[in-house]
Write an enzyme that holds these catalytic residues in place. Structure first.
Site, PDB file in Angstrom:
ATOM      1  N   HIS A 129       0.797  -1.229   0.000  1.00 26.18           N
ATOM      2  CA  HIS A 129       0.000   0.000   0.000  1.00 26.18           C
ATOM      3  C   HIS A 129       0.829   1.278   0.000  1.00 26.18           C
ATOM      4  O   HIS A 129       0.284   2.369   0.122  1.00 26.18           O
ATOM      5  CB  HIS A 129      -1.003  -0.008   1.149  1.00 26.18           C
ATOM      6  CG  HIS A 129      -0.409   0.161   2.506  1.00 26.18           C
ATOM      7  ND1 HIS A 129      -0.598   1.300   3.255  1.00 26.18           N
ATOM      8  CD2 HIS A 129       0.361  -0.646   3.260  1.00 26.18           C
ATOM      9  CE1 HIS A 129       0.027   1.170   4.406  1.00 26.18           C
ATOM     10  NE2 HIS A 129       0.609   0.002   4.436  1.00 26.18           N
ATOM     11  N   CYS A 132       2.006   5.319  12.640  1.00 23.43           N
ATOM     12  CA  CYS A 132       1.928   4.390  13.773  1.00 23.43           C
ATOM     13  C   CYS A 132       2.275   5.030  15.099  1.00 23.43           C
ATOM     14  O   CYS A 132       1.980   4.485  16.138  1.00 23.43           O
ATOM     15  CB  CYS A 132       2.761   3.130  13.544  1.00 23.43           C
ATOM     16  SG  CYS A 132       4.211   3.371  12.556  1.00 23.43           S
TER      17      CYS A 132
END
Lengths: 83, 449
Positions: B249, B373
């Site tokens: 991705h 993240c």
């Protein structure tokens, strides 16, 4: 196999631009228009009929992709526009 | 008139918003009703979607990739490991084509590509797998302080298993010191892991030189190339890479798929993380998700085709953004080496402005400060800390991501908005006032007693 004439190339170019214009999403639409235009410009000087035919074939395939994807996206209501 | 309870969408109707229906055209009317409702809902929220400028977090799928994947989601749904019927054969053939496309992008052999669920899994496999396999004789692993969380966390787990790990510091421009690396390699080192392009500051490490050092010392070299693949030319043989992580991705492919390149000559052995039916050379058991693998393959082959065009465009747009911002407002610092970088990842620190407030002020542009993240925690990015950025500058950094689909208009809008908001926030800042008066902030004693 006769090589594609100038008229055929131009007709494919117009068809691709027309279909690209229909993308509901701003980013895909602008990318498709820009990429098609730049690709045709970059390959404008190609003389060899075999290469021309191959590029035309690729162009037709891409036209198919654009048509399918644009239809898909319109049906999915992906027309939430950006600023 | 619609009577309540007749269609599903009637439950969504708010009182007073009856829409007339013609009898007999119920089905098409129902779907257009649905559309109307969604449009109304969106307009009422009065929200248009923000500009997407966060290409390092993830990328939209290229329509050509989606087009390649769809047949395998709809018609050719066989399990690629089924040996006995056409469904399996056609699915396997697609998977092998995809494997070749991934291999061609990095100059590898198709047999060296293992499909995984993403770069995080690939990183885990590479680091834990290699370290554990060779643990009879080798107990040392080397990595850097600016690696992705999954690499750092895998190393932490290895430490708890009794391995010793060296986390090499980086210089202020984000690059690794090659002499320091060479000095850190011990006779019992099994693996060195250095990412190719950093996801937060865009710095490109000297992978070729690192590969040479590792090869000469007989140590395996793993690189997390998730942000580099398809954006800069990579060749695993030229660069002497033994293991490479790939993410779908980040290159306009689907989410949920990635790959690990594992060198066959000289052979790299791994202890598999996921056991089972022995798929993917026994290194990663589990049914390979054919549509996702096909998507990854298509994305890789597209990336190879479009690399030059995209790189040229992304460089041009990044320059445009940085020039515009830096020429209009002072005290803006670009984090990371100015040349050894991937141009599409621009990390700027705006002094005397708080990063979170700037992000909220730029609410019609999708940006991030630091990586996705770590965006949940309030701490400044560890990558910025590792490059020695001042604490306050680390808090004021924004990462602009530019990609294949970014337009000049989007870049211009982002730059203008950014300039405007930074000026506004600085006007409100007492620190900025003090700086304007010529006070050196470092000389201020902040404590009262």
């Amino acid at each position: 196999m006769a090589a594609s004439s100038r008229a055929q190339v131009i007709s494919l170019y117009r068809a691709m631009l027309r279909e690209s214009q229909k993308f509901p999403s701003y980013n895909y639409r602008t990318y498709a228009l820009r990429r098609v235009r730049d690709a045709f410009r970059a390959n404008g000087k190609v003389e060899d009929p075999k290469t021309v035919e191959r590029l035309m074939e690729e162009g037709r395939e891409t036209l198919g992709v654009i048509q399918r994807q644009e239809k898909e996206q319109s049906m999915m209501n992906c027309d939430l526009n950006t600023h | 008139m619609l009577s309540p309870g007749r269609t599903v969408s009637s439950r969504l109707l708010r009182p007073g918003s009856w829409l007339p229906l013609r009898l007999g055209s119920e089905r098409t009317a129902a779907s257009s009703l649905q559309k109307e409702l969604i449009k109304k809902h969106e307009l009422e929220k009065d929200e248009l979607r923000p500009l997407y400028m966060d290409f390092q977090a993830t990328t939209p799928m290229d329509p050509r990739v989606l087009d390649a994947m769809l047949p395998y989601q709809v018609n050719y749904y066989g399990n690629p490991h089924s040996r006995t019927h056409a469904y399996g054969w056609e699915s396997e053939s697609a998977m092998e084509t995809a494997r070749k496309q991934v291999a061609d992008l990095i100059g590898a052999d198709p047999r060296e590509i293992i499909f995984t669920s993403g770069a995080t899994e690939s990183n885990n496999m590479a680091i834990k797998g290699v370290a554990r396999f060779y643990q009879a004789k080798k107990h040392h692993v080397i990595t850097t302080q600016t690696e992705h969380k999954c690499v750092l966390d895998s190393c932490r787990i290895l430490e708890s298993e009794g391995f010793s790990v060296t986390y090499l510091p980086v210089q202020t421009d984000g690059l690794l010191d090659l002499e320091l690396l060479e000095a850190s390699i011990r006779p019992d080192t099994s693996l060195v892991s250095v990412m190719t392009v950093n996801n937060e500051i865009g710095v490109k490490q000297p992978i070729k030189e690192i590969g040479k050092i590792c090869r000469s010392k007989g140590v395996f070299f793993h690189t997390d190339a998730a942000q580099a693949i398809g954006k800069i030319p990579l060749n695993v043989s030229d660069w002497k890479i033994d293991l490479m992580s790939i993410s779908g991705h980040k290159i306009y492919g689907p989410k949920g798929v990635g790959a690990l390149y594992v060198r066959r000559r000289p052979r790299v052995r791994l202890e598999p993380l996921q056991n089972g039916g022995g798929q993917e050379r026994g290194l990663r058991s589990g049914t390979v998700p054919t549509p996702l693998a096909v998507g990854l393959g298509a994305a890789c082959s597209l990336a190879q085709q479009e690399m030059e065009y995209d790189h040229h465009r992304v460089s041009m747009l990044a320059n445009r953004l940085v020039q515009k911002i830096m020429s209009e407002i002072p005290d803006v610092i670009m984090n990371g080496h100015p040349e050894q970088r991937y141009p599409g990842c621009v990390n700027l620190s705006f002094a005397y402005v708080e990063g979170e407030s700037l992000l909220m002020a730029l609410k019609d542009v999708a940006l991030s400060s630091g990586s996705a993240c770590t965006s949940a925690s309030l701490e400044p990015s560890y990558v910025l800390r590792a490059i020695g950025a001042d604490e306050d500058l680390a808090h004021s950094s924004i990462r602009f991501g530019i990609g294949r689909f970014t337009t000049e208009d989007e870049v211009d809008y982002t730059a203008e908005k950014c300039i405007q908001q930074v000026r506004r926030l600085r006007e409100m800042s007492p620190l900025w006032e003090m700086v304007q008066e010529g006070i050196d902030l470092k000389s201020i004693k902040w404590t009262q007693h």
